[in-house]
Design an enzyme around this catalytic site. Structure first.
Site, PDB file in Angstrom:
ATOM      1  N   LYS A 113       9.047  11.109 -40.067  1.00 47.19           N
ATOM      2  CA  LYS A 113       8.067  12.178 -39.845  1.00 47.19           C
ATOM      3  C   LYS A 113       8.486  13.036 -38.641  1.00 47.19           C
ATOM      4  O   LYS A 113       8.501  14.266 -38.711  1.00 47.19           O
ATOM      5  CB  LYS A 113       6.704  11.542 -39.576  1.00 47.19           C
ATOM      6  CG  LYS A 113       5.567  12.467 -39.835  1.00 47.19           C
ATOM      7  CD  LYS A 113       4.280  11.682 -39.938  1.00 47.19           C
ATOM      8  CE  LYS A 113       3.124  12.617 -40.170  1.00 47.19           C
ATOM      9  NZ  LYS A 113       1.855  11.887 -40.204  1.00 47.19           N
ATOM     10  N   THR A 150       2.259  10.968 -34.248  1.00 43.92           N
ATOM     11  CA  THR A 150       3.419  11.781 -33.867  1.00 43.92           C
ATOM     12  C   THR A 150       3.038  13.231 -33.514  1.00 43.92           C
ATOM     13  O   THR A 150       3.871  13.990 -33.033  1.00 43.92           O
ATOM     14  CB  THR A 150       4.460  11.836 -35.020  1.00 43.92           C
ATOM     15  OG1 THR A 150       3.831  12.425 -36.149  1.00 43.92           O
ATOM     16  CG2 THR A 150       4.990  10.470 -35.364  1.00 43.92           C
ATOM     17  N   LYS A 183      11.235   9.292 -17.922  1.00 41.10           N
ATOM     18  CA  LYS A 183      12.349  10.216 -18.131  1.00 41.10           C
ATOM     19  C   LYS A 183      13.534   9.853 -17.242  1.00 41.10           C
ATOM     20  O   LYS A 183      14.690   9.927 -17.663  1.00 41.10           O
ATOM     21  CB  LYS A 183      11.889  11.633 -17.764  1.00 41.10           C
ATOM     22  CG  LYS A 183      12.176  12.612 -18.854  1.00 41.10           C
ATOM     23  CD  LYS A 183      11.749  14.022 -18.535  1.00 41.10           C
ATOM     24  CE  LYS A 183      10.652  14.124 -17.540  1.00 41.10           C
ATOM     25  NZ  LYS A 183      10.637  15.273 -16.693  1.00 41.10           N
ATOM     26  N   GLY A 184      13.223   9.482 -16.011  1.00 42.78           N
ATOM     27  CA  GLY A 184      14.273   9.112 -15.049  1.00 42.78           C
ATOM     28  C   GLY A 184      15.019   7.870 -15.503  1.00 42.78           C
ATOM     29  O   GLY A 184      16.254   7.798 -15.414  1.00 42.78           O
ATOM     30  N   ILE A 185      14.280   6.891 -15.998  1.00 39.24           N
ATOM     31  CA  ILE A 185      14.915   5.653 -16.474  1.00 39.24           C
ATOM     32  C   ILE A 185      15.743   5.970 -17.721  1.00 39.24           C
ATOM     33  O   ILE A 185      16.857   5.458 -17.897  1.00 39.24           O
ATOM     34  CB  ILE A 185      13.842   4.575 -16.819  1.00 39.24           C
ATOM     35  CG1 ILE A 185      12.989   4.258 -15.582  1.00 39.24           C
ATOM     36  CG2 ILE A 185      14.481   3.316 -17.389  1.00 39.24           C
ATOM     37  CD1 ILE A 185      13.724   3.685 -14.425  1.00 39.24           C
ATOM     38  N   CYS A 221      12.431   0.125   8.918  1.00 39.23           N
ATOM     39  CA  CYS A 221      12.197   1.358   9.670  1.00 39.23           C
ATOM     40  C   CYS A 221      10.931   1.257  10.534  1.00 39.23           C
ATOM     41  O   CYS A 221      10.966   0.658  11.593  1.00 39.23           O
ATOM     42  CB  CYS A 221      12.173   2.556   8.716  1.00 39.23           C
ATOM     43  SG  CYS A 221      12.602   4.077   9.591  1.00 39.23           S
ATOM     44  N   ARG A 253      12.427   9.541  13.167  1.00 34.10           N
ATOM     45  CA  ARG A 253      12.466  10.371  14.374  1.00 34.10           C
ATOM     46  C   ARG A 253      12.479   9.525  15.628  1.00 34.10           C
ATOM     47  O   ARG A 253      12.893   9.978  16.680  1.00 34.10           O
ATOM     48  CB  ARG A 253      11.198  11.234  14.456  1.00 34.10           C
ATOM     49  CG  ARG A 253      11.234  12.441  13.616  1.00 34.10           C
ATOM     50  CD  ARG A 253      10.295  13.532  14.055  1.00 34.10           C
ATOM     51  NE  ARG A 253      10.532  14.639  13.156  1.00 34.10           N
ATOM     52  CZ  ARG A 253       9.942  14.763  11.979  1.00 34.10           C
ATOM     53  NH1 ARG A 253       9.029  13.910  11.602  1.00 34.10           N
ATOM     54  NH2 ARG A 253      10.252  15.772  11.189  1.00 34.10           N
ATOM     55  N   GLU A 287      16.863  -0.635   1.356  1.00 36.83           N
ATOM     56  CA  GLU A 287      16.402  -0.587  -0.042  1.00 36.83           C
ATOM     57  C   GLU A 287      17.104   0.506  -0.861  1.00 36.83           C
ATOM     58  O   GLU A 287      17.207   0.408  -2.072  1.00 36.83           O
ATOM     59  CB  GLU A 287      14.882  -0.391  -0.103  1.00 36.83           C
ATOM     60  CG  GLU A 287      14.334   0.934   0.399  1.00 36.83           C
ATOM     61  CD  GLU A 287      14.000   0.960   1.886  1.00 36.83           C
ATOM     62  OE1 GLU A 287      14.587   0.163   2.639  1.00 36.83           O
ATOM     63  OE2 GLU A 287      13.158   1.791   2.292  1.00 36.83           O
ATOM     64  N   HIS A 340      17.161   2.041   6.103  1.00 37.88           N
ATOM     65  CA  HIS A 340      16.489   1.674   4.849  1.00 37.88           C
ATOM     66  C   HIS A 340      17.474   0.989   3.903  1.00 37.88           C
ATOM     67  O   HIS A 340      18.097   1.662   3.072  1.00 37.88           O
ATOM     68  CB  HIS A 340      15.927   2.924   4.174  1.00 37.88           C
ATOM     69  CG  HIS A 340      14.785   3.536   4.899  1.00 37.88           C
ATOM     70  ND1 HIS A 340      13.484   3.146   4.711  1.00 37.88           N
ATOM     71  CD2 HIS A 340      14.745   4.508   5.846  1.00 37.88           C
ATOM     72  CE1 HIS A 340      12.683   3.843   5.494  1.00 37.88           C
ATOM     73  NE2 HIS A 340      13.441   4.686   6.195  1.00 37.88           N
TER      74      HIS A 340
END
Ligand code: GLN
Length: 548
Positions: free
Chosen positions: A227, A192, A21-23, A390, A474, A523, A521
């Site tokens: 369909k 389906t 869904k995110g993609i 990190c 931290r 990335e 980070h």
């Protein structure tokens, strides 16, 4: 001139989670941007947690940190990577954060003595947040992904808010459902029915989809499209085929094969402007042409859930490696290495020679730590390219202090508060927070600047003096040990502008081809079209050494 209103697309999931869904939301954003629209994306997580910061990565996947420092869901990373945007904190909400705001307003007497109810007060708060995100981003189109699956109790309230938005402004709101269409081996036919039932359940919330994106192993045929259209109450041209692809970066181009951007714009009454997807086309062509391969090992502990490996815990690291591969014209094969394996068996360390590069990513706690330190010692001595992120940098400093300074029990106070050599220690401002058991959103979070030292790997990679990167930690290098570490040969090539926080550590290239680690980070800001300077440099060295 009157400001134009934003248009809203809600993305919902049918049948099951994990189907992209995110993609899909990110790809919808990409194709709409490619037609000249200002687009932003919102993620709704239906959890009661106020943010994603207190969740274990094996529960929920990576915690993605925004520039502002808000700890969010990994999908926010997908939106930023695909759409090339930086998202503010108003673009992320959870059930917890919405209720927290409503309860605060109630305590402030803002509801003027009214009985505060889920509908309309909580739903109004959701709607307000969505609209505000659109306005503050100057977005013509706002994509809102509602987490979870149709039928979950948890996301009902968010669906209800979306329904109300559609009711008030039918022409401004669109529903896209990403659903799964299974292709069971034994049956030999795509089914389906699960999607039909998901849509029926969605209908009972008063929502009808406008577009269905059907995720499946193979492309959907005409019969299946018809369909789904008939049973789910959509036009057959609004059933979009979304088969599995080799690379997620192909998805925007695939959607366009079914004219998705045109269909969306038409439904929202927006003009269909010329499209520019050249960068993506070039990227996908390049990905298909990649030859050779580099084996990159990621050493960590957050990989396993039961019998499965959960790569989601480090999704931004994985994507950043891939991006650097694209940039350097080489395929990357990522392998998971469990750091605990090295604690029992020293001989296993030799296997590290089979990798073109090793990454020790971020993490928390004591499990697998001694294994990671052994790995860092081994790659340092055997000149295997190394990138620490990190915790990876903190353990690199511990390893260096133990073996190059002879501080035998050197450690981070996160693991051993009694160590004689606390080379990594808690940030002063964190001490107070920990005393009060204030864990949520309490780390050094978000973007901070750093100044890079001349003639270092870091400066060469970035090609500039000042950088800004995102943090989530931290602990830090203890300033009392910096002189000694430097004397022993470690270079702190990146520091905070005040010079008191160490941001990057490395060894000179004459001692090691690539031994570098960051307190931040990198990335989180890598993108498929550009990569990230440090990942690009790491993969470049790994490639050169392998092809030698
Ligand atoms: N546990 C370390 C700290 O809190 C490192 C955190 C991280 O890797 N994100 O400082």
């Amino acid at each position: 001139m009157k400001k134009k209103k934003s248009k809203y697309i809600f993305v919902l999931g049918g049948v099951m989670s994990g189907i992209g869904k995110g993609i899909a939301s990110s790809s919808i954003g990409t194709i709409l941007k490619s037609r000249g629209y200002e687009v932003t994306a919102i993620k709704i997580d239906p959890y009661v947690n106020v943010d994603a910061g207190t969740m274990n990565p094996t529960e929920h996947g990576e915690v993605f940190v925004l520039e502002s420092g808000l700890e969010t869901d990994q999908d926010m990373g997908n939106y930023e990577r695909f759409m090339g945007i930086t998202l503010p904190k108003g673009n992320y909400m959870t059930t917890g954060s919405v209720y927290q705001r409503v309860i605060q307003r109630e305590r402030n007497l803002e509801y003027k003595g009214k009985c505060v109810q889920v509908i309309p007060h909580v739903t109004d708060e959701i709607i307000k947040t969505i609209r505000k995100a659109g306005e503050s981003n100057g977005a013509q189109i706002v994509i809102t992904e509602i987490g979870g699956t149709i039928g979950d109790y948890e996301n009902l309230l968010f669906m209800e808010a979306a329904r109300q938005m559609k009711l008030k402004n039918p022409e401004d709101v669109l529903f896209v459902v990403i659903s799964y269409v299974p292709f069971p081996n034994k049956i030999g036919e795509m089914k389906t029915k699960p999607t039909q039932q998901a849509i029926r359940q969605l209908n009972s919330s008063g929502i009808n989809p406008n577009i269905i994106i059907a995720r499946s192993e193979i492309p959907l045929d005409k019969i299946r499209k018809e369909k789904l259209a008939l049973f789910c109450n959509v036009d057959k041209n609004d059933v979009i085929s979304a088969p599995d692809v080799e690379s997620i970066y192909e998805v925007p181009l695939n959607f366009e094969k079914d004219d998705l951007s045109k269909r969306i714009l038409k439904k929202l009454n927006l003009s269909i402007k010329n499209q520019n997807l050249t960068d993506w086309e070039k990227l996908v062509k390049k990905i298909h042409r990649l030859k050779n391969s580099l084996r990159i090992g990621i050493v960590g502990k957050y990989f396993e859930t039961g019998d499965f490996i959960l790569a989601d815990s480090y999704i931004s690291v994985i994507e950043a490696i891939k991006h650097a591969g694209y940039k350097n014209g080489i395929k990357t094969e990522i392998e998971w290495i469990n750091s605990e394996d090295f604690e029992k068996d020293n001989k296993k360390l030799k296997e590290l020679k089979n990798y073109a590069g090793i990454i020790v990513p971020g993490g928390f706690g004591s499990r697998g730590i001694e294994g990671k330190i052994k790995v860092i010692e081994y790659v340092r001595k055997n000149k295997i390219p190394f990138l620490g992120l990190c915790y990876g940098m903190q353990l690199m400093v511990v390893e260096y202090a133990r073996h190059q300074l002879g501080f035998k029990d050197a450690h981070t106070t996160e693991i051993n508060p009694q160590t004689k050599y606390p080379v990594i220690d808690i940030l002063p401002e964190q001490k107070e927070k920990l005393k009060k058991k204030n864990y949520g959103g309490s780390m050094r979070l978000g973007v901070y600047p750093a100044i890079l030292e001349k003639n270092t790997l870091a400066r060469k990679a970035y090609q500039k003096k000042e950088i800004k990167e995102r943090h989530r930690h931290r602990y830090e290098v203890n300033p009392n040990y910096i002189k000694e570490l430097e004397k022993a040969g470690l270079i702190f090539s990146g520091r905070s502008p005040q010079g008191d926080l160490m941001e990057i550590a490395e060894l000179p290239q004459k001692k090691h081809p690539f031994f570098l680690a960051t307190q931040f980070h990198p990335e989180f800001t890598s993108s498929p079209l550009k990569g990230h300077p440090l990942f690009n440099a790491f993969i470049k060295t790994a490639k050169e050494l392998q092809l030698k």
